[in-house]
Write a protein that holds these residues in place. Structure first.
Motif, mmCIF file in Angstrom:
data_model
loop_
_atom_site.group_PDB
_atom_site.id
_atom_site.type_symbol
_atom_site.label_atom_id
_atom_site.label_comp_id
_atom_site.label_asym_id
_atom_site.label_seq_id
_atom_site.Cartn_x
_atom_site.Cartn_y
_atom_site.Cartn_z
ATOM 1 N N UNK A 66 0.816 -1.282 -0.473
ATOM 2 C CA UNK A 66 -0.144 0.215 0.121
ATOM 3 C C UNK A 66 1.010 0.801 -0.233
ATOM 4 N N UNK A 67 1.870 1.280 0.734
ATOM 5 C CA UNK A 67 3.103 2.349 0.784
ATOM 6 C C UNK A 67 3.401 2.580 0.023
ATOM 7 N N UNK A 87 1.368 8.564 9.712
ATOM 8 C CA UNK A 87 2.464 8.163 10.874
ATOM 9 C C UNK A 87 3.411 8.796 10.442
ATOM 10 N N UNK A 88 4.537 9.232 11.079
ATOM 11 C CA UNK A 88 5.804 9.987 10.829
ATOM 12 C C UNK A 88 7.004 9.292 11.855
ATOM 13 N N UNK A 128 -1.232 16.673 4.110
ATOM 14 C CA UNK A 128 -1.777 14.978 4.305
ATOM 15 C C UNK A 128 -3.574 14.539 4.534
ATOM 16 N N UNK A 177 2.674 1.823 -3.295
ATOM 17 C CA UNK A 177 1.224 2.312 -4.286
ATOM 18 C C UNK A 177 0.880 3.870 -4.033
ATOM 19 N N UNK A 178 0.897 4.135 -3.016
ATOM 20 C CA UNK A 178 0.511 5.765 -2.404
ATOM 21 C C UNK A 178 2.209 6.550 -3.055
ATOM 22 N N UNK A 235 1.349 7.372 -5.877
ATOM 23 C CA UNK A 235 0.177 8.250 -6.245
ATOM 24 C C UNK A 235 -0.132 9.229 -6.228
ATOM 25 N N UNK A 236 1.040 9.587 -4.370
ATOM 26 C CA UNK A 236 0.581 11.065 -4.057
ATOM 27 C C UNK A 236 2.585 11.831 -4.679
ATOM 28 N N UNK A 265 3.115 4.599 14.625
ATOM 29 C CA UNK A 265 3.025 3.375 13.926
ATOM 30 C C UNK A 265 1.984 2.575 15.027
ATOM 31 N N UNK A 285 0.709 4.658 5.757
ATOM 32 C CA UNK A 285 1.825 4.711 6.039
ATOM 33 C C UNK A 285 1.965 6.269 5.429
ATOM 34 N N UNK A 318 11.523 2.326 8.266
ATOM 35 C CA UNK A 318 12.175 2.580 9.496
ATOM 36 C C UNK A 318 12.320 1.416 9.965
ATOM 37 N N UNK A 367 6.435 9.789 3.296
ATOM 38 C CA UNK A 367 4.804 8.236 3.742
ATOM 39 C C UNK A 367 6.032 7.624 4.361
ATOM 40 N N UNK A 368 5.100 7.370 5.775
ATOM 41 C CA UNK A 368 6.447 6.456 6.529
ATOM 42 C C UNK A 368 5.693 4.739 6.351
ATOM 43 N N UNK A 369 6.803 3.971 6.762
ATOM 44 C CA UNK A 369 6.712 2.101 6.870
ATOM 45 C C UNK A 369 7.339 2.077 7.878
ATOM 46 N N UNK A 370 6.737 1.746 8.676
ATOM 47 C CA UNK A 370 7.343 0.461 9.149
ATOM 48 C C UNK A 370 8.032 -0.523 9.384
ATOM 49 N N UNK A 415 5.401 10.996 -2.788
ATOM 50 C CA UNK A 415 6.069 11.904 -2.405
ATOM 51 C C UNK A 415 7.376 10.633 -1.532
ATOM 52 N N UNK A 448 9.725 14.569 8.239
ATOM 53 C CA UNK A 448 8.891 13.047 8.383
ATOM 54 C C UNK A 448 7.801 13.191 7.490
ATOM 55 N N UNK A 449 7.235 14.712 7.727
ATOM 56 C CA UNK A 449 6.164 15.061 7.286
ATOM 57 C C UNK A 449 5.606 15.091 5.914
ATOM 58 N N UNK A 450 7.287 14.976 5.231
ATOM 59 C CA UNK A 450 7.468 15.326 3.792
ATOM 60 C C UNK A 450 7.145 14.114 3.348
#
Lengths: 291, 395
Positions: free
Chosen positions: A25-26, B65-66, B37, A28-29, A32-33, B71, B62, A40, A187-190, A35, A183-185
């Protein structure tokens, strides 16, 4: 294109990376976005591998920037080719100084470094900014600017605007806390260690000749070892090494060969302290739990 | 995907309100979300790629969260808002900030306001801060500052004096930083040629580099890692050191702070937190376990195992503030101290009790730790804190 996430997952699997659903998903986003994606997680969970697989799946270049303390613009962005510049100045000795200046500070004498090269490709590449937490805060601020504008200004040449927007993946090991702005800029995935099922699938996709049952046993064993109190938990690469070793020794069932299992554990254990903790008894006890 | 596409497939007003509400809940819980966002989230919802909750969840996760803590919190908040599951817990996490214990609240509030004003002051005054500091104290009355700086912290009972000592501790930490940097500038040697600028200048001489331009080497800044004992036996001192640590964190670019009692807690994020609600939430951890026994060995083990790799580099000074009364085994403490010693440049152990008359390091733990300590110094009043600075400058 009904369920884009699943499409991403299947396509990544085709190039040998088994993503979990959230990561698909991340990704794909990210497309499409437009970003960047910040990954991490512990060392060895396959963060860098994501970028490699993504580049392969889009059939494009992977441009990698390894960050380190003291990394500056001249190593990350561009540098002038000083030797050639000096030669050129000597060769044109006596001609008009300003013309020479214009000449030696032109494209011909510019050395592209990863970041500049990434925004000047014909096809959008995958830009991997590895271990961004190791770089200094100043560099992070500069990176943030680049990631939002995708243009670079070189005092002698003027502004260079991106021809294509690269797909950017950043990885961090948590050496230093990243700024909120960066971080805001992103997308995040752990990224976590894969579960037993996924790890078995990873082993199978990387070592096609291996027995399915053995792959599952290995994945089980490794996940048990990760639960032990070790200083350095084995990563996916270590699992693959171990699986290759066991397959090379023609082992079919881990239970049949406790001796060999213990002796090959060095593929997984990387420090003296952990080695003294993983005694034969511990190894046999864990082996007993592997179904 | 672009905005045109979004308008072609509009999101219902209901969904939009719902999404905005969710964003608000997340903000209340310390997530950092901007308009960009939420706008992107609308795009995702509109694209249909996230039509069902099962698909919406990972997408929003995703996007919103940052960091790792976000998360971990996300799922619970998501369930509460979109699936009306576990409502009770959602109101708990999302509601008005809980009222912190009174002592903690004033401590944080005071820290905020004074921290900010101090900082502004500090920039303005720059290197002359010492002078105006002295001037201030004169206005306040005869050498009050001097008297305060010599008084053992445990003898400060008057709340005003205590507040003043806190303020001075924080100020001391800040001025320490200013002086340390200045010394570093003066010592800078190792220079490198700046080729780019040299060539620029050499064009006029037909390529002969007559004017050389040098680049100064960037020094690795000194990093301070502070471990503060917050157990019962240290209770008279820990508050003032907390203030000192806050000052250090504020002014040293590289510093880490931990407190320990029965376990180790990393408090630099809490001390650096600008969002007051999150600060309180984080500081409330401090209240747990304070006043109990001390397990220095175990806490150090935790530090060595989980934090040392990240916190310590070649120019790091680890500063342990403790009286050395350990309820754990002394051998463990010794072993952990030895491990720590191998990693960092210096270990300074500050013991408030050294300042007491007739003190000898008799405590088992203290004895075990001493062989591995580079500096064993008193820390019972402001003056003893101040005398640390020359030591740090030499590292």
């Amino acid at each position: 294109m009904n369920i884009p996430q699943e499409k991403v997952a299947t396509e990544l699997a085709a190039v040998g990376y088994i993503p979990d659903r959230d990561l698909a998903t991340a990704l794909w986003l990210m497309d499409s976005l437009k970003r960047p994606l910040l990954l991490e997680g512990e060392a060895g969970v396959g963060k860098t591998e994501v970028a490699r697989a993504l580049a392969q799946f889009h059939d494009t270049k992977l441009i990698r920037l390894q960050c380190y303390e003291g990394l500056d613009q001249s190593a990350a962005l561009y540098e002038w080719n000083y030797q050639r510049q000096l030669l050129a100045i000597k060769a044109r000795d006596g001609t008009d100084a300003s013309a020479v200046e214009e000449h030696v500070f032109s494209e011909t004498y510019l050395l592209e470094r990863p970041l500049l090269s990434a925004i000047r490709q014909d096809k959008p590449p995958v830009l991997l900014i590895d271990e961004v937490d190791r770089a200094d805060e100043e560099f992070e601020a500069f990176l943030l600017e680049l990631l939002s504008d995708f243009q670079v200004s070189i005092p002698e040449l003027g502004t260079i605007t991106a021809t294509t927007i690269p797909r950017v993946i950043l990885t961090s090991n948590g050496t230093r806390e990243l700024s909120d702005a960066l971080r805001r800029r992103c997308l995040y995935h752990y990224v976590d260690y894969p579960d037993v099922d996924r790890e078995a699938r990873i082993i199978l996709s990387r070592l096609p000749g291996i027995d399915t049952d053995l792959a599952l046993q290995i994945a089980n064993m490794v996940s048990l070892i990760r639960k032990e109190d070790l200083r350095k938990s084995p990563g996916v690469a270590e699992t693959l090494d171990w699986a290759a070793t066991l397959a090379g020794l023609n082992i079919r069932h881990l239970h049949d060969e406790p001796e060999a299992v213990f002796e090959t554990l060095m593929c997984l254990i990387k420090t003296a302290e952990d080695k003294s903790r993983m005694t034969r008894e511990v190894s046999d006890r864990l082996l007993g739990k592997v179904a | 995907m672009n905005l045109a596409e979004t308008t072609a497939n509009p999101v219902g007003a209901g969904a939009m309100t719902k999404l905005n509400g969710f964003a608000q809940i997340l903000r209340d819980n310390g997530f950092i979300l901007g308009l960009a966002e939420t706008r992107d989230a609308l795009k995702v919802v509109a694209s249909g790629g996230a039509a069902r909750p099962s698909r919406l969840r990972p997408a929003l996760r995703s996007l919103f969260c940052s960091r790792q803590s976000d998360w971990q919190k996300f799922d619970e908040l998501f369930d509460a808002w979109w699936l009306q599951r576990g409502m009770k817990s959602a109101t708990r996490v999302s509601g008005v900030p809980q009222t912190p214990p009174p002592g903690l609240q004033t401590e944080t509030a005071g820290r905020r306001s004074s921290g900010e004003s101090d900082q502004a002051d500090h920039v303005e005054r720059g290197e002359g801060s010492e002078v105006s500091e002295a001037g201030q104290s004169r206005r306040e009355g005869a050498s009050r500052t001097e008297l305060l700086s010599k008084t053992d912290f445990r003898h400060l009972t008057n709340p005003e004096d205590l507040a003043e000592a806190h303020r001075l501790a924080e100020h001391l930490a800040k001025s320490m930083r200013a002086r340390l940097t200045r010394r570093m500038h003066a010592r800078r040697t190792g220079q490198r040629l700046d080729l780019r600028r040299t060539i620029h200048k050499s064009i006029a001489h037909g390529g002969t580099p007559l004017d050389l331009v040098w680049r100064k080497r960037k020094d690795k800044p000194l990093r301070l890692v502070m471990l503060l004992d917050a157990s019962g036996s240290m209770s008279l001192y820990s508050a003032v050191f907390l203030r000192f640590m806050h000052g250090v964190l504020d002014s040293f670019r590289e510093a880490e702070a931990f407190i320990f009692h029965t376990r180790l807690i990393h408090i630099s994020p809490a001390l650096k937190e600008r969002n007051p609600q999150r600060a309180v939430e984080r500081m409330s951890l401090l209240a747990q376990g304070t006043g109990g026994g001390t397990r220095i060995g175990e806490s150090l083990a935790t530090f060595n195992r989980w934090h040392a790799r990240r916190c310590i580099h070649s120019r790091t000074c680890v500063m342990i503030v403790s009286d050395g009364y350990d309820t754990g085994a002394a051998e463990d403490l010794g072993a952990e101290m030895q491990a720590l010693r191998r990693r960092c440049r210096r270990i300074a152990w500050l013991n408030p009790m050294i300042g007491w008359q007739g003190y000898a390091p008799e405590a088992q733990g203290m004895k075990a730790a001493l062989p591995h300590v580079d500096l064993f110094a008193p820390a019972h009043n402001l003056e003893s804190l101040k005398s640390l600075e020359p030591y740090l400058a030499r590292i």
